[in-house]
Enzyme design. Structure first.
Site, mmCIF file in Angstrom:
data_model
loop_
_atom_site.group_PDB
_atom_site.id
_atom_site.type_symbol
_atom_site.label_atom_id
_atom_site.label_comp_id
_atom_site.label_asym_id
_atom_site.label_seq_id
_atom_site.Cartn_x
_atom_site.Cartn_y
_atom_site.Cartn_z
ATOM 1 N N CYS A 33 -14.129 0.232 6.301
ATOM 2 C CA CYS A 33 -13.010 -0.500 5.678
ATOM 3 C C CYS A 33 -12.726 0.029 4.287
ATOM 4 C CB CYS A 33 -13.354 -1.980 5.559
ATOM 5 S SG CYS A 33 -13.613 -2.807 7.142
ATOM 6 N N HIS A 54 -8.801 2.652 -2.458
ATOM 7 C CA HIS A 54 -7.451 2.266 -2.041
ATOM 8 C C HIS A 54 -6.827 1.290 -3.049
ATOM 9 C CE1 HIS A 54 -4.050 1.183 0.244
ATOM 10 N NE2 HIS A 54 -4.589 0.321 1.094
ATOM 11 N N CYS A 91 0.818 -1.218 0.000
ATOM 12 C CA CYS A 91 0.000 0.000 0.000
ATOM 13 C C CYS A 91 0.852 1.269 0.000
ATOM 14 C CB CYS A 91 -0.928 -0.014 1.199
ATOM 15 S SG CYS A 91 -1.818 -1.566 1.345
#
Ligand SMILES: CC(=O)CC(=O)SCCNC(=O)CCNC(=O)[C@H](O)C(C)(C)COP(=O)(O)OP(=O)(O)OC[C@H]1O[C@@H](n2cnc3c(N)ncnc32)[C@H](O)[C@@H]1OP(=O)(O)O
Length: 416
Positions: A234, A359, A90
């Protein structure tokens, strides 16, 4: 040597089955060139390309070279431009940024490009993330680390139970959230307040994956993922790309006036790496941010706007503490009091954060920088932080034990 960000661009994030890796790369590169006011990228000396998941789609090696080749063919980049492929989960995009910055600092490039491209959403294989992390975690002895938090989490009323339909990343954050609740009295309503705040911010971000405001009650009532986390707390599965273009001061002086005026100065860029002993220490963020503050000659009180790695809304609470924006253990109350909302003392994740903006791993760090550059230029429209002069990015990557394997802290400053 001073380094300047002269272009920053983020593609729309979301589930984008229509766009392959080459299409997303083209979006990011043409977007960042346009943002910097450049007709093409032939002056770019070097490209740093981040990706984590392309192997899943059949491309294992030289990922950036393959994705950038059509742009070379089209004359947008010079033939023989070197491409450095990086992977950092990430935080891959931030690692690419660091590579570009280092080249400018070292004098091996005057103009350097960082690109991050990712596709996580596979309609034929929705559990792809779960498979990747599960495989990787076996070698990290996940259970040993989870045990350290498990008893405390159980005492808070959230015993850890493995379950289907979510990657282990969400389990690790759920356990940490429960530990924080037991240790400091943080409440699930406070975690939901962070999620609701970021969903409200994302309404004003046209690139965000989810742009629907949610109340605290709606967040709490959403689908349970890993207690105490619901789906609306989330980060989702996302596709997308982002890019940042950096240069030195001499190169900046040769660029059009509008590019010079919109350029943003880099004040600090610090990385820390994970270890298997993290459960016994403060997070990676603390040593990184302390070095970054020292490097920039600034403190937490100087920061006007922040983008943090909220892989879950709990993470944002913890990171605001680690960044010294509020006392340790006080992140939940700080957020619930509105201090981190637009209009609050130090707005956090005006973009909507990972939970709402999306994301796509390798693009995430560069999308955070795009948001902060946009804020410092005063171009963020309805989500603008008034008078923003100093901005801070915190991006985490991978997981060793229960915390990230990589932490990037970047501090940026408006020019003039
Ligand atoms: C360790 C590191 O390196 C640091 C990290 O960052 S780790 C984080 C890495 N990322 C992940 O692990 C991804 C975690 N997320 C997931 O696995 C999944 O999104 C999830 C398990 C949380 C939910 O999956 P799911 O229940 O199958 O939901 P999904 O089918 O995707 O979404 C259904 C609907 O719910 C809603 N929804 C999903 N996520 C949402 C969110 N974050 N906010 C608001 N709405 C959401 C949307 O309406 C969505 O509809 P679309 O399909 O049109 O988008």
């Amino acid at each position: 040597m001073d380094v300047f960000l002269i272009g920053a661009f983020t593609s729309p994030f979301g589930k984008r089955p229509e766009a392959d890796f080459k299409a997303l790369t083209r979006e990011a590169v043409t977007g960042v060139l346009a943002d910097a006011g450049l007709d093409d990228g032939r002056a770019i000396d070097t490209v740093h390309f981040a990706n984590s998941f392309m192997h899943h789609w059949g491309q294992h090696l030289i990922r950036g070279n393959v994705c950038l080749a059509p742009l070379v063919e089209a004359g947008l980049l010079l033939r023989h431009t070197p491409v450095f492929n990086v992977e950092g989960a990430c935080a891959g995009g931030s690692i690419a940024f660091r590579g570009a910055v280092n080249e400018v600092r070292a004098g091996s490039a005057r103009l350097a490009l960082a690109v991050g491209v990712e596709k996580l959403f596979d309609p034929d294989n929705p559990t792809v993330m779960q498979q990747l992390f599960d495989g990787g975690f076996d070698s990290f002895d996940r259970d040993r680390w989870m045990r350290e938090y498990r008893d405390t989490a159980a005492a808070a009323g959230f015993p850890y139970a493995p379950g289907p339909g979510r990657p282990v990343t969400m389990d690790t954050y759920a356990i940490q959230a429960a530990w924080h609740m037991a240790t400091y009295g943080t409440t699930v309503e406070q975690i939901a307040a962070v999620a609701a705040k970021n969903h409200a911010h994302a309404v004003h971000n046209p690139k965000a994956q989810y742009r629907t405001a949610m109340t605290v009650e709606q967040v709490l009532a959403d689908k349970p993922i890993a207690a105490p986390l619901t789906r609306a707390m989330c980060a989702p599965m996302s596709d997308g790309a982002a890019a940042v273009l950096v240069c030195d001061g001499a190169t900046l002086a040769t660029l059009p006036a509008v590019t010079r005026q919109r350029a943003v100065r880099l004040r600090a860029n610090v990385f820390t790496g994970g270890s298997f002993r993290q459960a016994e220490e403060p997070s990676l963020t603390r040593p990184a941010v302390d070095r970054a503050y020292a490097m920039a000659g600034l403190g937490p009180e100087d920061i006007d706007v922040v983008e943090v790695h909220d892989a879950t809304s709990f993470c944002e609470i913890y990171q605001t503490e680690m960044l010294r924006l509020c006392p340790e253990g006080g992140g939940g109350a700080f957020a619930a009091a509105g201090e981190t909302a637009l209009g609050g003392r130090v707005p956090v994740n005006p973009s909507g954060g990972l939970v709402s903006k999306g994301h796509p791993l390798a693009a995430t760090g560069l999308s955070m920088l795009t948001e902060l550059v946009t804020q410092l230029r005063g171009e963020a429209g309805a989500r603008q932080v008034a008078g923003a002069r100093i901005a801070l990015q915190q991006n985490g990557g991978g997981t060793l034990g229960l915390e990230e394997a990589v932490c990037s802290i970047t501090i940026l400053e408006r020019r003039g």
